[in-house]
Design an enzyme around this catalytic site. Structure first.
Site, PDB file in Angstrom:
ATOM      1  N   HIS A 123      38.643  56.655  22.671  1.00  0.00           N
ATOM      2  CA  HIS A 123      38.619  56.483  24.126  1.00  0.00           C
ATOM      3  C   HIS A 123      38.789  57.837  24.804  1.00  0.00           C
ATOM      4  O   HIS A 123      39.696  58.601  24.466  1.00  0.00           O
ATOM      5  CB  HIS A 123      39.724  55.521  24.553  1.00  0.00           C
ATOM      6  N   PHE A 164      51.817  49.406  25.647  1.00  0.00           N
ATOM      7  CA  PHE A 164      50.863  50.386  25.121  1.00  0.00           C
ATOM      8  C   PHE A 164      50.030  50.978  26.256  1.00  0.00           C
ATOM      9  O   PHE A 164      49.795  52.192  26.310  1.00  0.00           O
ATOM     10  CB  PHE A 164      49.968  49.731  24.076  1.00  0.00           C
ATOM     11  N   ASN A 165      49.562  50.144  27.173  1.00  0.00           N
ATOM     12  CA  ASN A 165      48.779  50.647  28.304  1.00  0.00           C
ATOM     13  C   ASN A 165      49.603  51.585  29.183  1.00  0.00           C
ATOM     14  O   ASN A 165      49.068  52.524  29.780  1.00  0.00           O
ATOM     15  CB  ASN A 165      48.252  49.474  29.135  1.00  0.00           C
ATOM     16  N   MET A 176      45.796  60.624  21.562  1.00  0.00           N
ATOM     17  CA  MET A 176      46.948  60.967  22.404  1.00  0.00           C
ATOM     18  C   MET A 176      48.160  60.094  22.061  1.00  0.00           C
ATOM     19  O   MET A 176      49.302  60.560  22.095  1.00  0.00           O
ATOM     20  CB  MET A 176      46.585  60.788  23.884  1.00  0.00           C
ATOM     21  N   HIS A 186      34.923  55.502  17.250  1.00  0.00           N
ATOM     22  CA  HIS A 186      35.783  54.665  18.092  1.00  0.00           C
ATOM     23  C   HIS A 186      36.916  55.537  18.638  1.00  0.00           C
ATOM     24  O   HIS A 186      37.946  55.732  17.991  1.00  0.00           O
ATOM     25  CB  HIS A 186      36.342  53.494  17.263  1.00  0.00           C
ATOM     26  N   HIS A 218      37.786  47.658  14.704  1.00  0.00           N
ATOM     27  CA  HIS A 218      38.991  46.990  14.183  1.00  0.00           C
ATOM     28  C   HIS A 218      38.662  45.983  13.081  1.00  0.00           C
ATOM     29  O   HIS A 218      38.773  46.291  11.909  1.00  0.00           O
ATOM     30  CB  HIS A 218      39.820  46.352  15.296  1.00  0.00           C
ATOM     31  N   HIS A 261      35.132  45.888  20.804  1.00  0.00           N
ATOM     32  CA  HIS A 261      36.380  45.729  20.068  1.00  0.00           C
ATOM     33  C   HIS A 261      36.442  44.276  19.617  1.00  0.00           C
ATOM     34  O   HIS A 261      36.229  43.363  20.421  1.00  0.00           O
ATOM     35  CB  HIS A 261      37.580  46.023  20.974  1.00  0.00           C
ATOM     36  N   TYR A 314      49.521  55.476  28.752  1.00  0.00           N
ATOM     37  CA  TYR A 314      48.504  56.337  29.361  1.00  0.00           C
ATOM     38  C   TYR A 314      49.059  57.092  30.569  1.00  0.00           C
ATOM     39  O   TYR A 314      48.387  57.985  31.097  1.00  0.00           O
ATOM     40  CB  TYR A 314      47.296  55.497  29.798  1.00  0.00           C
TER      41      TYR A 314
END
Length: 671
Positions: free
Chosen positions: A305, A375-376, A652, A303, A594, A572, A379
């Site tokens: 990305h 959180f997004n 990251m 898992h 998760h 997910h 990126y």
């Protein structure tokens, strides 16, 4: 009356052990509060009776036993089995098989004869009445049959052990049927090109048509006009909703919750007893295992990305390196003009050499807790979407060259580490049918291959965003854009060489987004069909998953018929949101990522244990989003015997170092 008479030497040893125990007890009382329990590691080196001496002592005691005590003697032979027995009743109200037969005939116990075991015998007590117990067993049996049915239809995995028990209940002999197994692409042979396209199968000439959100396959256009599809297993919405409603009722039943809760507590206690009895033996076995420790055992990250597969230091180093080499290269395009890399940074009012890990600001922290939107935003390096588009996207002005280079560097690190493997996820959004061609062209043209990597496709649940901007007329169009290109490449690979090669490296599909967002929609017979879903509101999690599973099921039948690799559905699930997400995954998902909310439902948790559904857990990720690290159920699931693994999710955002602890298939003895 004592069973044994001990010689003077044995008595002295017993006195020494008793004296030592008293000292330890006194020490623990003195330091009460400092430690919750004594660890065997604290006393092993100063123990007056060594392991071999204790073995000799037990053997000497056994040789003095009289012949009238032969039954007791068998329990204490040199294999060190601890037998905590309850007197066996002659009859059992539940008519269960004798547990002794299961234990004595189990090959698992024979392979570890040096481990101590606890045997529980006697009349079985389930914690519920006999009538409720019968209802519970029938419910669990049907639930497992439901999962087995959906796994076999879609060529996903259902473990052999529960399948054998289900056939035994049905009164049938279990036979391994490999025709239901998934098909994976074997690794290329030495010297073989992983991107070769000269051996693609010929065109079948089939006709495709999407009906009610599911792709149907017709032998020709005439059959399509008569609605006579090929005899593949197509989904039945009525059956799915009936099965879903049964599971909804099952997980709410009081006796079922009581029984499963007690069974889970038993599994956890079983692990604790094993740990108490065999911790030192396991440590000894671990130390005696040559050329294997934490650093050179296989670690598989199932898992992760792709857009965050590098750590923040790696990304920062690459940004500075690219500026040093390509400062005058045109890398970005706006509506007005094109920009070189130097001009782009000037526009952003920054210089790469001034950047630090802190100013890069891609690391998630407490400020992202319960804030998926923030959180997004992580990126975006330095908060600039332009840098995300340049460095972390496959479709941009330089055709994703920088992103491809970063991924190849991550792959090189995995190869260098030798024992680390990863399965990054790339995105297909469903906004346009051209997404597949662009992604596969990027993959093949940049020759992104690593022997320590396989790939997955993630589909974000953002139909509402596309519909609000009028990119899509209805939800059915999104499904068409996601699945029709894959069907076309399967039917006629030679017309889609890049996509056909790319699909060989894909193992499954994922469904991703913020699960805590409640759609307010309950999937039922009254739900609009995908082509009728024209509203801007997002469909429910179950709605998304059902139609993804339905198309994967048909696609897998077609690909297996052609001898191609099949795909698994691995969403997910259970990170947040309703418990129905996990119920849906139990029915149709091969495995999940998760699974935190399983702790809220003992019934689903026990079903996940019985079916041994793999769960990739990410405690560090959860700590920054939905659940504090100390409250994570990872250890609890491990002790109960659920099939769990550790995964990184987004290095990251969550990692500082290059080496990640990616332990795959961490199993427990409690299973």
């Amino acid at each position: 009356m004592p069973l044994f008479k001990l010689p003077a030497e044995g008595k002295q040893r017993d006195d020494a052990m008793r004296s030592f125990a008293e000292k330890v007890f006194a020490s623990e009382v003195k330091d009460e509060g400092g430690r919750h329990e004594i660890s065997p590691f604290d006393v092993d080196e100063i123990c007056p009776i060594s392991f071999h001496e204790m073995q000799a002592h037990i053997f000497h005691m056994e040789t003095l036993a009289t012949s009238t005590e032969s039954r007791r003697k068998k329990r204490f032979q040199g294999r060190k089995t601890v037998n905590l027995s309850i007197p066996i009743s002659e009859t059992s109200s539940t008519k269960l098989s004798h547990i002794d037969e299961c234990i004595s005939s189990s090959p698992t116990y024979e392979t570890v004869p040096d481990f101590q075991r606890v045997q529980i015998t006697g009349d079985y007590a389930s914690g519920v009445t006999v009538e409720d117990f019968e209802v519970v067993c029938k419910g669990l049996y049907r639930a497992l049959c439901i999962r087995e049915k959906y796994m076999q239809k879609s060529f996903q995995r259902f473990p052999k052990t529960p399948s054998k028990y289900l056939r035994n209940i049905d009164g049938e002999a279990w036979v391994a049927n490999e025709s239901f197994y998934p098909v994976f692409t074997p690794p290329p042979k030495k010297g073989e090109d992983p991107f070769r396209a000269d051996d693609l199968p010929a065109n079948l000439g089939y006709h495709l048509k999407m009906k009610d959100g599911v792709v149907y396959i017709y032998p020709n256009e005439a059959a399509a006009s008569k609605d006579e599809p090929k005899p593949y297993p197509y989904p039945n919405l009525a059956d799915f909703l009936d099965d879903m409603n049964f599971l909804l009722a099952l997980i709410a039943q009081g006796p079922v919750k009581t029984y499963t809760h007690r069974r889970l507590k038993f599994l956890s206690s079983k692990f604790q007893v094993h740990q108490m009895l065999n911790e030192m033996d396991e440590l000894k076995e671990l130390k005696n295992n040559p050329h294997r420790d934490f650093y050179n055992c296989r670690k598989v990250d199932t898992h992760i990305h792709a857009a965050a597969c590098m750590n923040q230091k790696h990304l920062l180093r690459f940004i500075k390196k690219s500026y040093h080499i390509d400062a005058d290269r045109v890398v970005y395009s706006t509506n007005e003009k094109t920009l070189t890399l130097k001009e782009l940074f000037t526009k952003l009012k920054m210089h790469p050499y001034d950047l630090t890990v802190d100013s890069l600001d891609v690391h998630a922290g407490r400020q992202t807790f319960q804030r998926f939107d923030k959180f997004n935003d992580k990126y975006n390096p330095v908060g600039a979407s332009e840098l995300r588009d340049l460095y972390l996207k496959t479709d941009n002005y330089i055709n994703g060259e920088y992103f491809a280079t970063i991924i190849k560097e991550v792959g090189a690190d995995l190869v260098e580490a030798k024992y680390q493997h990863a399965e990054p996820r790339l995105s297909i959004y469903g906004r346009s049918p051209e997404e597949w061609n662009k992604l596969s062209s990027w993959f093949v043209s940049n020759r992104i291959y690593c022997p320590n990597m396989t790939w997955m496709i993630q589909v974000p649940r953002i139909y509402d965003v596309f519909r609000s901007k009028n990119f899509l007329p209805h939800f059915g169009k999104m499904l068409e854009n996601i699945f029709l290109p894959v069907f076309e490449a399967t039917i006629n690979p030679q017309a889609h060489p890049d996509l056909s090669v790319f699909l060989k490296h894909i193992t499954g599909f994922d469904s991703v987004d913020d699960e805590s967002k409640h759609s307010g929609h309950m999937f039922s017979f009254k739900s609009p069909k995908p082509q009728e879903w024209t509203m801007e509101k997002n469909p429910s999690y179950t709605y998304y998953c059902y139609y993804m599973y339905a198309n994967i099921m048909v696609l897998n039948s077609l690909r297996k018929e052609r001898g191609m690799n099949t795909f698994l559905f691995r969403p997910h699930c259970g990170e947040a949101g309703a418990i129905t997400h996990l119920m849906t995954a139990f029915m149709i998902a091969d495995n999940i990522s998760h699974g935190l909310n399983l702790k809220k439902s003992p019934v689903l948790q026990y079903l996940f244990f019985l079916a041994q559904i793999p769960i990739a857990m990410s405690p560090l990720s959860n700590n920054s989003l939905f659940l504090e690290y100390a409250k994570n159920p990872f250890l609890d699931f491990l002790q109960k015997g659920l099939m769990i693994s550790l995964s990184t999710d987004d290095p990251m955002q969550f990692h500082f170092t290059k080496v990640h602890g990616m332990l795959s298939n961490t199993r427990t003895f409690s299973s």
